[in-house]
Motif scaffolding. Sequence first.
Motif, mmCIF file in Angstrom:
data_model
loop_
_atom_site.group_PDB
_atom_site.id
_atom_site.type_symbol
_atom_site.label_atom_id
_atom_site.label_comp_id
_atom_site.label_asym_id
_atom_site.label_seq_id
_atom_site.Cartn_x
_atom_site.Cartn_y
_atom_site.Cartn_z
ATOM 1 N N PRO A 206 53.175 38.248 37.943
ATOM 2 C CA PRO A 206 52.644 40.297 38.195
ATOM 3 C C PRO A 206 52.730 41.113 39.258
ATOM 4 C CG PRO A 206 50.819 38.704 37.957
ATOM 5 C CD PRO A 206 51.647 38.148 38.372
ATOM 6 N N GLU A 207 53.721 41.966 39.469
ATOM 7 C CA GLU A 207 53.547 42.963 41.090
ATOM 8 C C GLU A 207 52.444 44.280 40.689
ATOM 9 O OE1 GLU A 207 57.592 44.551 40.276
ATOM 10 O OE2 GLU A 207 58.054 42.371 41.896
ATOM 11 N N ASN A 208 51.201 43.899 39.165
ATOM 12 C CA ASN A 208 50.165 44.819 39.964
ATOM 13 C C ASN A 208 49.656 44.356 41.195
ATOM 14 O OD1 ASN A 208 47.798 46.103 39.414
ATOM 15 N ND2 ASN A 208 48.075 46.268 37.219
ATOM 16 N N PRO A 209 48.931 45.253 42.037
ATOM 17 C CA PRO A 209 48.103 44.745 42.985
ATOM 18 C C PRO A 209 46.694 43.742 42.901
ATOM 19 C CG PRO A 209 48.709 46.648 43.417
ATOM 20 C CD PRO A 209 49.255 46.151 41.935
ATOM 21 N N LYS A 210 46.533 44.159 41.522
ATOM 22 C CA LYS A 210 45.077 43.333 40.850
ATOM 23 C C LYS A 210 45.267 42.229 40.666
ATOM 24 C CE LYS A 210 41.950 47.411 41.045
ATOM 25 N NZ LYS A 210 41.930 47.447 42.206
ATOM 26 N N LYS A 211 46.590 41.820 40.426
ATOM 27 C CA LYS A 211 46.719 40.513 39.067
ATOM 28 C C LYS A 211 47.157 39.497 40.008
ATOM 29 C CE LYS A 211 46.394 42.514 35.079
ATOM 30 N NZ LYS A 211 46.926 42.655 33.829
ATOM 31 N N LYS B 273 40.073 35.278 48.298
ATOM 32 C CA LYS B 273 39.451 35.567 47.484
ATOM 33 C C LYS B 273 41.063 36.027 46.919
ATOM 34 C CE LYS B 273 35.681 38.502 49.694
ATOM 35 N NZ LYS B 273 35.839 38.323 50.779
ATOM 36 N N GLY B 274 41.980 36.321 47.160
ATOM 37 C CA GLY B 274 42.951 36.352 46.377
ATOM 38 C C GLY B 274 43.766 34.629 45.664
ATOM 39 N N GLU B 275 43.244 33.948 45.707
ATOM 40 C CA GLU B 275 42.972 32.614 44.332
ATOM 41 C C GLU B 275 42.051 33.276 43.753
ATOM 42 O OE1 GLU B 275 45.145 30.936 45.007
ATOM 43 O OE2 GLU B 275 45.039 29.086 45.933
ATOM 44 N N ALA B 276 40.991 33.742 43.913
ATOM 45 C CA ALA B 276 39.720 33.957 42.304
ATOM 46 C C ALA B 276 40.521 35.140 41.564
ATOM 47 C CB ALA B 276 38.577 34.994 43.502
ATOM 48 N N VAL B 277 41.195 36.345 42.127
ATOM 49 C CA VAL B 277 42.251 36.943 40.736
ATOM 50 C C VAL B 277 43.009 35.937 40.085
ATOM 51 C CG1 VAL B 277 44.274 37.950 40.778
ATOM 52 C CG2 VAL B 277 42.845 38.077 42.756
ATOM 53 N N VAL B 278 43.223 34.884 40.269
ATOM 54 C CA VAL B 278 44.464 33.599 39.367
ATOM 55 C C VAL B 278 43.028 32.901 38.841
ATOM 56 C CG1 VAL B 278 45.555 32.437 39.399
ATOM 57 C CG2 VAL B 278 46.166 33.907 41.106
#
Length: 291
Positions: A52-57, A118-123
């Motif tokens: 995804p290119e959405n910054p939230k995802k 924190k990026g890994e938490a998104v996934v």
Amino acid sequence: MITVRAPATSANLGSGFDVFGVALGRPADVVRVERADETTIDVTGTGSQYIPENPKKNTVGAVAEALDAPAHIRIDKGVRPSSGLGSSAASAAAAALALNELYDRGRTREELVSVAAKGEAVVSGEAHADNVAPSLLGGFTVATDDGVTSVDADVPLVACLPDIAVSTRDARGVLPESTTLGELVSTVGNASTLTVGMCRSDPELVGRGMDDPVVTPARAALITGYDEVRDAALDAGATGVTVSGAGPSILAVCRENERRRVAAAMVESFGDAGVDARAYQTEIGRGATVL
Ligand SMILES: Nc1ncnc2c1ncn2[C@@H]1O[C@H](COP(=O)(O)OP(=O)(O)OP(=O)(O)O)[C@@H](O)[C@H]1O
Ligand SMILES: N[C@@H](CCO)C(=O)O
């Protein structure tokens, strides 16, 4: 503009579930950042159509937010997503180092580990540091709630990536909720053997220490041909074999002059199981670099 290359990684190494990780010499993601009023993301490269290119995802969106560093972020993927080679973490680690430079935030690499996590938490829903730590620091890393330690190690590796996808979320869903005292003792023993092996750059000890009676058997069932590929790698001279991260990649440790033979045996064995695969003949490598 700042450009950073961050390497693929292999987490767990069998006995070090959610704790151990190594940086791989290759493949790697390359991330370019430029200051902007708000964060936008472009993704190209291997498997980019699934990202995804959405910054939230996207993992890099969470990193930009954590560093209060809005930017136009271009990701050139060298690490295929859902590979077990720390694909989402490589982007997060690269973005953390790049945005830290771009905005002169002054964080150390050790401090950037929790930012990239924190990026890994998104996934996966949880902020694991066991892929972002080696991608930032290089070498062999031990990530615990108290922080990260690392040591450089020189150990030849083969990472064999089959043409199937396993998401970290799904691979965590198959894990047992408890373990026995005997399994605990065996896991602590193996993890300790592996750690001594890393400190000595000794492939025999590292391979022997990767054995894990709890997590790997549960996950092997998600990887078509796992048992056959592991046996083929061991027959070809690997000193130890395990699932890389959450899979589907399989990681083999070997002596320098046996990498080629081990890689060929693993690819052929996946082929016999009807699965296309490619093998990276690599080694424990350095962390993210500003280009
Ligand atoms: N920058 C990114 N790079 C790669 N995948 C991303 C990124 N941002 C979000 N994702 C999403 O993360 C998922 C892949 O992450 P996942 O943790 O499952 O695999 P991995 O990082 O290759 O494996 P592992 O952590 O087991 O080594 C995909 O659904 C993908 O769309
Ligand atoms: N330690 C993590 C790595 C993948 O993100 C797991 O195996 O689930």
